[in-house]
Design a protein around this motif. Structure first.
Motif: not given
Length: 282
Positions: A40-50
């Motif tokens: 996951n290149p950017s450490g993306a998170v499935a949370d709208p806070a991100f």
């Protein structure tokens, strides 16, 4: 004597059948693998806070979405013969209703008159297995404002080459992304479109890991694995040859702050990311 003959004949036929089955089992399976298998290149998170790095995982690809830019930061997908078929191009550009409530949802009309193409990250032609697969590539979360010659010429040639590599017996792990602010389309330079809701990137990049078709893909990545990295300006005066924009993964990581190929062992990753591809382009 007759019974012995039929018994021997039966044994022979069973042996032929067994060999035939064994040969078929040796052939590499055509599978649809995890688009984030290489990380996951950017450490993306499935949370709208991100909201500047929001992870969206679809059956066809995964992406990091930036709410305030109105575009993906990057999109990752797997490409093998299992994804390719006879489904036609759907051309049904649609807002992505999977975005969190209250977020701007781009539509096809958001790009009308902008001078920029609705540029796919994961290409339509990489998802022709079913109509549903193809339609998924027309979700606007997979789209960026892309200069026409960049999209239709330089980028299209690279996409075609990727599918040629698959036809030659390979499978690919691809990540495409963009960064910066300001590009030049057919009507001139712009930093945003859609009344400022969509940022026009200045650079568009792609990283492609090429492996022979097989299984346990990450474990098969070695210092000899071919990795193609390119980084192009988002304008229509760029070179038609994508090979003119070959660079290193390290250079893309420095420009974006991402960690590409993060699940590959560190020693292998270090060697691959420092290298600039010089392989064939057709």
């Amino acid at each position: 004597m007759k019974h012995i003959f039929y018994r021997l004949l039966s044994i022979g036929l069973l042996s032929i059948f067994a060999v035939s089955c064994s040969d078929e089992s040796v052939a590499p399976a055509e599978v649809r693998d995890n688009p984030l298998a290489m990380g996951n290149p950017s450490g993306a998170v499935a949370d709208p806070a991100f909201y500047t790095n929001y992870l969206m995982e679809k059956p066809q690809y995964a992406l990091s979405y930036h709410r305030d830019r109105g575009t993906p930061n990057w999109v990752s997908w797997h490409l093998s013969s299992a994804w390719l078929g006879d489904a036609s191009r759907q051309d049904n550009f649609s807002p992505d209703n999977a975005l969190p409530a209250g977020w701007f949802r781009a539509t096809s009309a958001s790009y009308t008159g902008s001078g920029f193409d609705r540029g796919h990250n994961c290409p339509s032609a990489d998802r022709t297995g079913t109509e549903a697969d193809n339609s998924a590539t027309f979700l606007m979360t997979n789209i960026i404002p892309q200069a026409p010659n960049n999209n239709q010429r330089t980028w299209a040639d690279l996409e075609n080459y990727c599918r040629t590599l698959v036809e030659e017996g390979n499978e690919l792990y691809i990540t495409c992304g963009s960064y910066g602010r300001g590009g030049t389309g057919s009507t001139g330079a712009e930093t945003t479109i859609a009344d400022g809701k969509i940022t026009v990137p200045s650079r568009i990049w792609k990283v492609i890991v090429v492996l022979p078709a097989g299984s346990d893909d990450v474990s098969r990545v070695t210092t000899d694995t071919r990795v193609i990295a390119i980084n192009t300006p988002n304008n229509s005066s760029l070179n038609a040859e994508w090979s003119a924009y070959r660079t290193s993964v390290d250079a893309i990581e420095k420009a974006t702050g991402y960690d590409l190929l993060s699940v590959v062992p560190a020693s292998v990753q270090s060697a691959l990311e420092a290298r600039i591809d010089n392989g064939p382009v057709r």
